[in-house]
Design a protein around this motif. Sequence first.
Motif, PDB file in Angstrom:
ATOM      1  N   ILE A 103       1.976 -20.532   5.777  1.00  0.00           N
ATOM      2  CA  ILE A 103       3.085 -19.941   5.024  1.00  0.00           C
ATOM      3  C   ILE A 103       2.580 -18.814   4.141  1.00  0.00           C
ATOM      4  O   ILE A 103       3.144 -17.719   4.104  1.00  0.00           O
ATOM      5  N   GLN A 104       1.464 -19.080   3.433  1.00  0.00           N
ATOM      6  CA  GLN A 104       0.875 -18.036   2.597  1.00  0.00           C
ATOM      7  C   GLN A 104       0.368 -16.869   3.444  1.00  0.00           C
ATOM      8  O   GLN A 104       0.436 -15.711   3.026  1.00  0.00           O
ATOM      9  N   ALA A 105      -0.145 -17.190   4.645  1.00  0.00           N
ATOM     10  CA  ALA A 105      -0.635 -16.142   5.542  1.00  0.00           C
ATOM     11  C   ALA A 105       0.499 -15.218   5.965  1.00  0.00           C
ATOM     12  O   ALA A 105       0.335 -13.992   6.035  1.00  0.00           O
ATOM     13  N   LEU A 106       1.668 -15.801   6.243  1.00  0.00           N
ATOM     14  CA  LEU A 106       2.829 -14.998   6.631  1.00  0.00           C
ATOM     15  C   LEU A 106       3.266 -14.092   5.490  1.00  0.00           C
ATOM     16  O   LEU A 106       3.524 -12.897   5.683  1.00  0.00           O
ATOM     17  N   ARG A 107       3.317 -14.656   4.280  1.00  0.00           N
ATOM     18  CA  ARG A 107       3.674 -13.846   3.114  1.00  0.00           C
ATOM     19  C   ARG A 107       2.660 -12.728   2.888  1.00  0.00           C
ATOM     20  O   ARG A 107       3.016 -11.594   2.568  1.00  0.00           O
ATOM     21  N   GLY A 108       1.378 -13.081   3.074  1.00  0.00           N
ATOM     22  CA  GLY A 108       0.329 -12.079   2.912  1.00  0.00           C
ATOM     23  C   GLY A 108       0.440 -10.965   3.932  1.00  0.00           C
ATOM     24  O   GLY A 108       0.256  -9.789   3.603  1.00  0.00           O
ATOM     25  N   ALA A 109       0.751 -11.321   5.178  1.00  0.00           N
ATOM     26  CA  ALA A 109       0.900 -10.315   6.230  1.00  0.00           C
ATOM     27  C   ALA A 109       2.052  -9.363   5.926  1.00  0.00           C
ATOM     28  O   ALA A 109       1.954  -8.148   6.155  1.00  0.00           O
ATOM     29  N   LEU A 110       3.142  -9.906   5.391  1.00  0.00           N
ATOM     30  CA  LEU A 110       4.286  -9.064   5.030  1.00  0.00           C
ATOM     31  C   LEU A 110       3.919  -8.110   3.897  1.00  0.00           C
ATOM     32  O   LEU A 110       4.305  -6.939   3.892  1.00  0.00           O
ATOM     33  N   LYS A 111       3.161  -8.626   2.923  1.00  0.00           N
ATOM     34  CA  LYS A 111       2.716  -7.767   1.817  1.00  0.00           C
ATOM     35  C   LYS A 111       1.813  -6.648   2.323  1.00  0.00           C
ATOM     36  O   LYS A 111       1.942  -5.489   1.914  1.00  0.00           O
ATOM     37  N   LEU A 112       0.890  -7.002   3.213  1.00  0.00           N
ATOM     38  CA  LEU A 112      -0.013  -5.981   3.755  1.00  0.00           C
ATOM     39  C   LEU A 112       0.758  -4.928   4.537  1.00  0.00           C
ATOM     40  O   LEU A 112       0.455  -3.731   4.444  1.00  0.00           O
ATOM     41  N   ALA A 113       1.776  -5.365   5.297  1.00  0.00           N
ATOM     42  CA  ALA A 113       2.583  -4.411   6.057  1.00  0.00           C
ATOM     43  C   ALA A 113       3.296  -3.432   5.116  1.00  0.00           C
ATOM     44  O   ALA A 113       3.347  -2.223   5.380  1.00  0.00           O
ATOM     45  N   ARG A 114       3.837  -3.962   4.016  1.00  0.00           N
ATOM     46  CA  ARG A 114       4.477  -3.080   3.039  1.00  0.00           C
ATOM     47  C   ARG A 114       3.453  -2.143   2.405  1.00  0.00           C
ATOM     48  O   ARG A 114       3.719  -0.964   2.185  1.00  0.00           O
ATOM     49  N   GLY A 115       2.245  -2.682   2.104  1.00  0.00           N
ATOM     50  CA  GLY A 115       1.194  -1.866   1.522  1.00  0.00           C
ATOM     51  C   GLY A 115       0.764  -0.740   2.444  1.00  0.00           C
ATOM     52  O   GLY A 115       0.503   0.381   1.996  1.00  0.00           O
ATOM     53  N   ILE A 116       0.676  -1.017   3.749  1.00  0.00           N
ATOM     54  CA  ILE A 116       0.306   0.007   4.727  1.00  0.00           C
ATOM     55  C   ILE A 116       1.344   1.120   4.746  1.00  0.00           C
ATOM     56  O   ILE A 116       1.012   2.313   4.771  1.00  0.00           O
ATOM     57  N   ARG A 117       2.631   0.747   4.713  1.00  0.00           N
ATOM     58  CA  ARG A 117       3.700   1.755   4.689  1.00  0.00           C
ATOM     59  C   ARG A 117       3.612   2.612   3.419  1.00  0.00           C
ATOM     60  O   ARG A 117       3.774   3.835   3.473  1.00  0.00           O
ATOM     61  N   GLN A 118       3.330   1.960   2.288  1.00  0.00           N
ATOM     62  CA  GLN A 118       3.189   2.696   1.031  1.00  0.00           C
ATOM     63  C   GLN A 118       2.018   3.678   1.099  1.00  0.00           C
ATOM     64  O   GLN A 118       2.134   4.841   0.686  1.00  0.00           O
ATOM     65  N   ALA A 119       0.880   3.181   1.610  1.00  0.00           N
ATOM     66  CA  ALA A 119      -0.310   4.025   1.699  1.00  0.00           C
ATOM     67  C   ALA A 119      -0.097   5.188   2.660  1.00  0.00           C
ATOM     68  O   ALA A 119      -0.508   6.337   2.381  1.00  0.00           O
ATOM     69  N   LYS A 120       0.550   4.911   3.774  1.00  0.00           N
ATOM     70  CA  LYS A 120       0.780   5.956   4.776  1.00  0.00           C
ATOM     71  C   LYS A 120       1.702   7.045   4.216  1.00  0.00           C
ATOM     72  O   LYS A 120       1.459   8.246   4.418  1.00  0.00           O
ATOM     73  N   ALA A 121       2.747   6.630   3.497  1.00  0.00           N
ATOM     74  CA  ALA A 121       3.674   7.611   2.911  1.00  0.00           C
ATOM     75  C   ALA A 121       2.938   8.505   1.916  1.00  0.00           C
ATOM     76  O   ALA A 121       3.151   9.731   1.880  1.00  0.00           O
ATOM     77  N   PHE A 122       2.064   7.905   1.118  1.00  0.00           N
ATOM     78  CA  PHE A 122       1.311   8.699   0.142  1.00  0.00           C
ATOM     79  C   PHE A 122       0.370   9.673   0.848  1.00  0.00           C
ATOM     80  O   PHE A 122       0.258  10.850   0.458  1.00  0.00           O
ATOM     81  N   MET A 123      -0.330   9.218   1.886  1.00  0.00           N
ATOM     82  CA  MET A 123      -1.279  10.085   2.583  1.00  0.00           C
ATOM     83  C   MET A 123      -0.581  11.268   3.253  1.00  0.00           C
ATOM     84  O   MET A 123      -1.114  12.383   3.279  1.00  0.00           O
ATOM     85  N   ARG A 124       0.600  11.034   3.783  1.00  0.00           N
ATOM     86  CA  ARG A 124       1.333  12.141   4.416  1.00  0.00           C
ATOM     87  C   ARG A 124       1.705  13.213   3.395  1.00  0.00           C
ATOM     88  O   ARG A 124       1.738  14.401   3.705  1.00  0.00           O
ATOM     89  N   GLU A 125       1.950  12.778   2.169  1.00  0.00           N
ATOM     90  CA  GLU A 125       2.320  13.721   1.120  1.00  0.00           C
ATOM     91  C   GLU A 125       1.083  14.373   0.489  1.00  0.00           C
ATOM     92  O   GLU A 125       1.036  15.591   0.299  1.00  0.00           O
ATOM     93  N   TRP A 126       0.058  13.567   0.169  1.00  0.00           N
ATOM     94  CA  TRP A 126      -1.105  14.063  -0.576  1.00  0.00           C
ATOM     95  C   TRP A 126      -2.148  14.704   0.334  1.00  0.00           C
ATOM     96  O   TRP A 126      -2.926  15.553  -0.086  1.00  0.00           O
ATOM     97  N   LYS A 127      -2.191  14.257   1.594  1.00  0.00           N
ATOM     98  CA  LYS A 127      -3.067  14.820   2.621  1.00  0.00           C
ATOM     99  C   LYS A 127      -4.566  14.769   2.263  1.00  0.00           C
ATOM    100  O   LYS A 127      -5.231  15.801   2.076  1.00  0.00           O
ATOM    101  N   PRO A 128      -5.145  13.561   2.165  1.00  0.00           N
ATOM    102  CA  PRO A 128      -6.593  13.456   1.901  1.00  0.00           C
ATOM    103  C   PRO A 128      -7.400  13.931   3.100  1.00  0.00           C
ATOM    104  O   PRO A 128      -6.972  13.803   4.247  1.00  0.00           O
ATOM    105  N   ASP A 129      -8.577  14.496   2.813  1.00  0.00           N
ATOM    106  CA  ASP A 129      -9.488  14.903   3.881  1.00  0.00           C
ATOM    107  C   ASP A 129     -10.296  13.721   4.397  1.00  0.00           C
ATOM    108  O   ASP A 129     -10.786  13.740   5.531  1.00  0.00           O
ATOM    109  N   VAL A 130     -10.481  12.711   3.552  1.00  0.00           N
ATOM    110  CA  VAL A 130     -11.282  11.550   3.923  1.00  0.00           C
ATOM    111  C   VAL A 130     -10.839  10.369   3.062  1.00  0.00           C
ATOM    112  O   VAL A 130     -10.386  10.557   1.920  1.00  0.00           O
TER     113      VAL A 130
END
Length: 353
Positions: free
Chosen positions: A65-92
Amino acid sequence: MRALLAAGGTGGHMFPAQSLSEELTRMGWECAMVTDARGSKHTGRIKADPIIEVQAASISPRRPIQALRGALKLARGIRQAKAFMREWKPDVVIGFGGYPSFPALKAAESLDIPRIVHEQNAVLGRVNRVFAKKATAVASGFEDLAKLPAGTRHIVVGNPLRDAILNAKPTQGEGLNLLIVGGSLGANIISDVVPKAVAGLTSELRDKLRVTQQTTARHLDAAKRVYAEANVPATLDIFFGDIEQHLAKADLIIARAGASSVSEIALMGKPSILVPLAIAMDDHQTANARALERLGAAVILPESEFNVQALTELLAERLNDTDWLDQAGRSAAKLARPDAARDLAALVLSAIG
């Protein structure tokens, strides 16, 4: 050029990120950081702007149950990180381990942004293992790096240390200076055992001692009382903002064996008694401590053997042996990598050609 740093919520992950941010900004880079709510508490001195907080969690198959909740949190975190990278455009993107680095590294992988993984410990952490093989390179704090996937590009750079540590110079204090640190959050067993062990030393040895100890809040008053009754001058606190000054004048250090602690002890060229955290993932603190033990620079005292009598006997033996203190200090210095931040920055630069 822009570098995005990603690190977990403990000092062990955040301090190297801080050091790299200091080095990169000196070189004219812009730095940003991705972490989680826990990591945000450690970002005050990191030269990064903006600092983005994303959702992250550990995942344990034993707790579905905790693993499922954790996976959902990570999925949201990935979306957040991806949105930021598309805007900020890091080189590395540079990941320093811990679950908060997972969303940033996964997002960078999906966007095909160059990635460097830095592993502080002598055992590759679980998140870093996921991304190691496809990363541009895995940089490590120690020569030996267990659990490294075959075919990974591995480069030893050392553990980047904060400027305050690098600029501190070893000094000679009055008497025999014993420094006790318990990691970024203190350590109950160390806080409890050390004062009693010191009190058990001969009066002749206690007369020479000066103690500086990081202790937990609940042990603070008891430790003050024990040292006072033993007539041992002691400076006690739950946190030292100027720990580099205490490291510089120590004649012997008792500490956990986190990567930063081991690297700081080596940089200062100090002998040590190391007490690896028994519950550390993959027993990585023992692996870290072995790097100093192999050089004759440290004694490892496992938690299972860390008691008042054993520590009193060990302190009496080592503090009375000035030849060992001197030789162990010189041996510890052989492990030092003062240019770690510069070498990691050079690797970051090479990742983008």
